[in-house]
Write an enzyme that holds these catalytic residues in place. Structure first.
Site, PDB file in Angstrom:
ATOM      1  N   TRP A   9       0.816  -1.225   0.000  1.00 27.90           N
ATOM      2  CA  TRP A   9       0.000   0.000   0.000  1.00 27.90           C
ATOM      3  C   TRP A   9       0.847   1.272   0.000  1.00 27.90           C
ATOM      4  O   TRP A   9       0.316   2.369  -0.155  1.00 27.90           O
ATOM      5  CB  TRP A   9      -0.929   0.011   1.209  1.00 27.90           C
ATOM      6  CG  TRP A   9      -2.084  -0.944   1.118  1.00 27.90           C
ATOM      7  CD1 TRP A   9      -2.374  -1.807   0.088  1.00 27.90           C
ATOM      8  CD2 TRP A   9      -3.116  -1.132   2.102  1.00 27.90           C
ATOM      9  NE1 TRP A   9      -3.513  -2.507   0.379  1.00 27.90           N
ATOM     10  CE2 TRP A   9      -3.995  -2.114   1.607  1.00 27.90           C
ATOM     11  CE3 TRP A   9      -3.368  -0.566   3.355  1.00 27.90           C
ATOM     12  CZ2 TRP A   9      -5.115  -2.535   2.323  1.00 27.90           C
ATOM     13  CZ3 TRP A   9      -4.478  -0.995   4.076  1.00 27.90           C
ATOM     14  CH2 TRP A   9      -5.350  -1.972   3.556  1.00 27.90           C
ATOM     15  N   HIS A  95      13.128  -2.335  -0.935  1.00 28.51           N
ATOM     16  CA  HIS A  95      12.260  -1.814  -1.999  1.00 28.51           C
ATOM     17  C   HIS A  95      12.972  -0.630  -2.672  1.00 28.51           C
ATOM     18  O   HIS A  95      13.665   0.137  -2.003  1.00 28.51           O
ATOM     19  CB  HIS A  95      10.905  -1.379  -1.429  1.00 28.51           C
ATOM     20  CG  HIS A  95       9.919  -1.009  -2.499  1.00 28.51           C
ATOM     21  ND1 HIS A  95       9.920   0.228  -3.089  1.00 28.51           N
ATOM     22  CD2 HIS A  95       8.948  -1.726  -3.113  1.00 28.51           C
ATOM     23  CE1 HIS A  95       8.970   0.254  -4.026  1.00 28.51           C
ATOM     24  NE2 HIS A  95       8.363  -0.919  -4.052  1.00 28.51           N
ATOM     25  N   GLU A 165      11.746  -6.831  -9.062  1.00 23.57           N
ATOM     26  CA  GLU A 165      10.880  -5.685  -9.381  1.00 23.57           C
ATOM     27  C   GLU A 165      11.712  -4.618 -10.098  1.00 23.57           C
ATOM     28  O   GLU A 165      12.413  -3.830  -9.458  1.00 23.57           O
ATOM     29  CB  GLU A 165      10.254  -5.125  -8.100  1.00 23.57           C
ATOM     30  CG  GLU A 165       9.253  -4.025  -8.399  1.00 23.57           C
ATOM     31  CD  GLU A 165       8.460  -3.621  -7.163  1.00 23.57           C
ATOM     32  OE1 GLU A 165       7.425  -4.240  -6.908  1.00 23.57           O
ATOM     33  OE2 GLU A 165       8.880  -2.700  -6.450  1.00 23.57           O
ATOM     34  N   GLY A 174       6.918   6.293 -13.852  1.00 24.35           N
ATOM     35  CA  GLY A 174       6.850   7.301 -14.894  1.00 24.35           C
ATOM     36  C   GLY A 174       7.582   6.949 -16.169  1.00 24.35           C
ATOM     37  O   GLY A 174       7.565   7.712 -17.117  1.00 24.35           O
ATOM     38  N   GLY A 236      -0.080  -0.125  -6.859  1.00 27.29           N
ATOM     39  CA  GLY A 236      -1.265   0.658  -7.209  1.00 27.29           C
ATOM     40  C   GLY A 236      -2.555  -0.143  -7.274  1.00 27.29           C
ATOM     41  O   GLY A 236      -3.592   0.279  -6.736  1.00 27.29           O
TER      42      GLY A 236
HETATM   43  P1  PGA Z   1       3.058  -1.035  -8.716  1.00 30.21           P
HETATM   44  O1  PGA Z   1       4.058  -1.002  -7.468  1.00 30.21           O
HETATM   45  O2  PGA Z   1       2.306  -2.345  -8.674  1.00 30.21           O
HETATM   46  O3  PGA Z   1       2.150   0.159  -8.514  1.00 30.21           O
HETATM   47  O4  PGA Z   1       3.881  -0.932  -9.955  1.00 30.21           O
HETATM   48  C1  PGA Z   1       4.761  -2.139  -7.069  1.00 30.21           C
HETATM   49  C2  PGA Z   1       5.765  -1.805  -5.978  1.00 30.21           C
HETATM   50  O5  PGA Z   1       6.374  -0.731  -6.022  1.00 30.21           O
HETATM   51  O6  PGA Z   1       5.994  -2.629  -5.069  1.00 30.21           O
END
Ligand code: PGA
Length: 254
Positions: A9, A95, A165, A174, A236
């Site tokens: 979140w 992250h 990720e 962006g 998101g």
């Molecule tokens: P996103 O974010 O699904 O909005 O791309 C993922 C995250 O940053 O863990």
């Protein structure tokens, strides 16, 4: 193997009542999707209250960050023990949003070790900021993995969850670029290969691997069908209970 879906979140929503509402709506789906574990990573200030409102095993909670120290003068930080006491059984580590704020590979490595010591599952994020045609991004990911696992004994490697990720594929980054399914597949193989080099096949194959970056209702089924993808971190799309329901259902069916 059952899939692990983590709702990240980030710094949303604005209030505990909005968090409760979102959680209540997500819970309805998460309680019926029997083949998956749903993990909610809310802002820490809401975590204890949300966690106290359910005892269902298939719903778990994660801190979005934890410190490597047990206690001390770290203003504004949270220890792993504190997060665990509040109801978290997972903690997100490294992250890209935190790395962008100065978190180093050394910090990440210490945080992974601290989480393992406290018996809370570290979800380690790795991923390049951008792609280059020479393949340097592979070196970036390799180095993140090597450094994060530097102090993890082979016997504990299976207790770490790894999320690939790519920063450029995050919905709010962006860049506007989408990752292709074959690129996700390649990177799952690559992350696995680095772990095999470090620890051998029998240890590496026990590590749960997730994908994160713009997972949504439209691409979830395809992403979960990729070999090696054992779940996802969803940003998101996890803030909209109806959309997140479709992601959970796609994971449940996969
Ligand atoms: P996103 O974010 O699904 O909005 O791309 C993922 C995250 O940053 O863990």
């Amino acid at each position: 193997m059952s899939k692990l879906i983590i709702a990240n979140w980030k710094m949303n929503p604005d209030s505990l009542s909005a968090a409760n509402k979102l959680f209540t709506n997500i819970k309805k789906t998460a309680l019926t999707t029997r083949n998956i574990t749903t993990v909610i990573a809310p802002p820490l200030v809401f975590l204890a209250s949300l966690a106290a409102s359910t005892k269902a095993r298939r719903i778990q909670f994660a801190a979005q960050n934890t410190h490597f120290a047990d206690s001390g003068p770290q203003v504004g930080e949270t220890s792993v023990k504190q997060a665990k006491d509040a109801g978290a059984s997972y903690t997100l580590i490294g992250h890209s949003a935190r790395r962008a704020n100065g978190e180093t590979d050394e910090d990440v490595s210490r945080k992974v070790a601290a989480a393992l010591a406290a018996k809370i599952v570290p979800v380690l994020f790795v991923g390049e900021t951008e792609r280059d045609v020479h393949g340097n991004f592979l070196r970036v990911v390799r180095s993140q993995i090597k450094r994060a696992f530097a102090d993890v004994p082979a016997s504990r490697v299976k207790d770490v969850v790894v999320c690939y990720e790519p920063v450029w594929a995050i919905s709010t980054s962006g860049s506007g670029k989408d990752i292709t399914l074959s690129e996700v597949h390649q990177m799952m193989l690559y992350v696995h290969k680095v772990l095999v080099e470090m620890f051998g096949l029998s240890v590496a194959r026990k590590v749960k691997m997730l994908y994160g970056g713009s997972v949504n209702k439209d691409n979830a089924a395809d992403i979960f069908a990729i070999p090696g993808v054992e779940g996802a971190v969803v940003g998101g799309a996890s803030l909209n209970a109806l959309e997140f329901r479709e992601v959970l259902q796609a994971a449940n069916k996969s």
